[in-house]
Design a protein around this motif. Structure first.
Motif, PDB file in Angstrom:
ATOM      1  N   MET A   1     -25.904 -30.128  -7.043  1.00 41.23           N
ATOM      2  CA  MET A   1     -25.782 -31.420  -6.680  1.00 41.23           C
ATOM      3  C   MET A   1     -24.328 -32.104  -6.750  1.00 41.23           C
ATOM      4  SD  MET A   1     -27.939 -34.814  -5.916  1.00 41.23           S
ATOM      5  CE  MET A   1     -28.482 -34.808  -7.188  1.00 41.23           C
ATOM      6  N   TRP A   2     -23.543 -32.221  -5.931  1.00 45.18           N
ATOM      7  CA  TRP A   2     -22.458 -33.293  -6.041  1.00 45.18           C
ATOM      8  C   TRP A   2     -22.283 -34.938  -5.633  1.00 45.18           C
ATOM      9  CZ3 TRP A   2     -19.400 -30.057  -9.624  1.00 45.18           C
ATOM     10  CH2 TRP A   2     -19.393 -28.857  -9.836  1.00 45.18           C
ATOM     11  N   ALA A   3     -21.327 -35.370  -6.745  1.00 46.37           N
ATOM     12  CA  ALA A   3     -21.006 -36.912  -6.183  1.00 46.37           C
ATOM     13  C   ALA A   3     -19.696 -36.767  -6.050  1.00 46.37           C
ATOM     14  CB  ALA A   3     -21.928 -37.451  -6.733  1.00 46.37           C
ATOM     15  N   CYS A   4     -19.614 -38.226  -4.929  1.00 48.94           N
ATOM     16  CA  CYS A   4     -17.948 -37.933  -4.944  1.00 48.94           C
ATOM     17  C   CYS A   4     -17.680 -39.188  -5.370  1.00 48.94           C
ATOM     18  CB  CYS A   4     -18.078 -38.554  -3.045  1.00 48.94           C
ATOM     19  SG  CYS A   4     -18.121 -37.791  -1.859  1.00 48.94           S
ATOM     20  N   ARG A  36     -13.272 -34.134   1.877  1.00 53.35           N
ATOM     21  CA  ARG A  36     -12.295 -34.134   0.558  1.00 53.35           C
ATOM     22  C   ARG A  36     -13.186 -33.772  -0.844  1.00 53.35           C
ATOM     23  NH1 ARG A  36     -10.446 -39.761   1.913  1.00 53.35           N
ATOM     24  NH2 ARG A  36     -10.905 -40.440  -0.224  1.00 53.35           N
ATOM     25  N   SER A  37     -14.384 -34.090  -0.741  1.00 52.34           N
ATOM     26  CA  SER A  37     -15.017 -33.217  -1.957  1.00 52.34           C
ATOM     27  C   SER A  37     -15.855 -31.865  -1.431  1.00 52.34           C
ATOM     28  CB  SER A  37     -16.110 -34.205  -1.938  1.00 52.34           C
ATOM     29  OG  SER A  37     -16.741 -35.392  -2.562  1.00 52.34           O
ATOM     30  N   LEU A  38     -15.852 -32.036  -0.069  1.00 50.41           N
ATOM     31  CA  LEU A  38     -15.845 -30.560   0.434  1.00 50.41           C
ATOM     32  C   LEU A  38     -14.844 -30.119  -0.146  1.00 50.41           C
ATOM     33  CD1 LEU A  38     -18.119 -31.796   3.472  1.00 50.41           C
ATOM     34  CD2 LEU A  38     -19.058 -30.514   0.914  1.00 50.41           C
ATOM     35  N   LEU A  41     -14.738 -28.697  -3.650  1.00 46.95           N
ATOM     36  CA  LEU A  41     -15.926 -27.929  -3.777  1.00 46.95           C
ATOM     37  C   LEU A  41     -15.402 -26.793  -3.207  1.00 46.95           C
ATOM     38  CD1 LEU A  41     -18.621 -29.745  -3.595  1.00 46.95           C
ATOM     39  CD2 LEU A  41     -18.077 -29.230  -5.384  1.00 46.95           C
ATOM     40  N   ALA A  42     -14.732 -26.392  -2.064  1.00 47.19           N
ATOM     41  CA  ALA A  42     -14.403 -25.037  -1.812  1.00 47.19           C
ATOM     42  C   ALA A  42     -13.479 -24.288  -2.480  1.00 47.19           C
ATOM     43  CB  ALA A  42     -13.914 -25.110   0.405  1.00 47.19           C
ATOM     44  N   ARG A  43     -12.118 -25.012  -2.781  1.00 43.15           N
ATOM     45  CA  ARG A  43     -10.936 -24.870  -3.384  1.00 43.15           C
ATOM     46  C   ARG A  43     -12.020 -24.308  -4.872  1.00 43.15           C
ATOM     47  NH1 ARG A  43      -8.328 -28.362  -3.261  1.00 43.15           N
ATOM     48  NH2 ARG A  43      -8.910 -29.554  -5.752  1.00 43.15           N
TER      49      ARG A  43
END
Length: 174
Positions: A1-4, A36-38, A41-43
């Motif tokens: 899980m990631w949070a902005c 921007r968060s997505l 995360l992809a990068r």
């Protein structure tokens, strides 16, 4: 899980204003932060390499969505999808049972009891046909406090054969 970001300061104020006070003008900036968060995360390689991305908003109680003039998490997802382009879809695949109470003010244990078995797949809202080729699937919520909504949502998706690639929330409570 990631949070902005953390659930405090301007981010907390923006989420509350959008969610509880009808500040629809904040949907775009919050959706932009999600996009921007997505991308980040992809990068970083935290999302699977897939041609398509499907954002699934965590479910909102029907009464709360009516009171708020719509589901704010779905609105953030749709704004993020606009930023990210045509390979990104949004579907309200989850629903919450009508007997669930608002979790604000509940203890962690009471939140677990309140949501146990209450989140299910919607039978009236199947996956979009364009996403039948195994997209990367991201569950999205606005705030994570105890993680109960996320856990119940992932469980409902998993039982239906939907594999969640990541969970992204706008803010994480301390």
């Amino acid at each position: 899980m990631w949070a902005c970001g953390p659930y405090r300061g301007p981010l907390r104020s923006a989420i509350i204003a959008a969610k509880e006070h009808g500040r629809r003008d904040l949907v775009e900036p919050l959706g932009g932060a999600l996009a921007r968060s997505l991308i980040t995360l992809a990068r970083w390689g935290e999302l699977p390499d897939a041609d398509r991305l499907l954002l699934i908003p965590a479910p909102t109680r029907l009464a709360a969505a009516r009171r708020r003039g719509g589901d704010p998490v779905e609105a953030y997802c749709r704004a993020a999808a606009q930023h990210l382009g045509p390979g990104v879809g949004v579907t309200r695949l989850l629903r919450t049972s009508g007997w669930v109470h608002d979790s604000a003010g509940l203890s962690a244990g009471a939140r677990v009891e309140n949501l146990r078995g209450a989140i299910r797949l919607r039978t009236d809202h199947p996956l979009p046909p364009a996403f039948s080729a195994r997209p990367a699937i991201v569950l999205v919520d606005d705030v994570v406090t105890t993680g109960v909504t996320v856990a119940e949502s992932i469980g409902a998706l998993h039982r239906s054969g939907v594999a969640v690639s990541a969970v992204v929330v706008l803010a994480a409570a301390d």
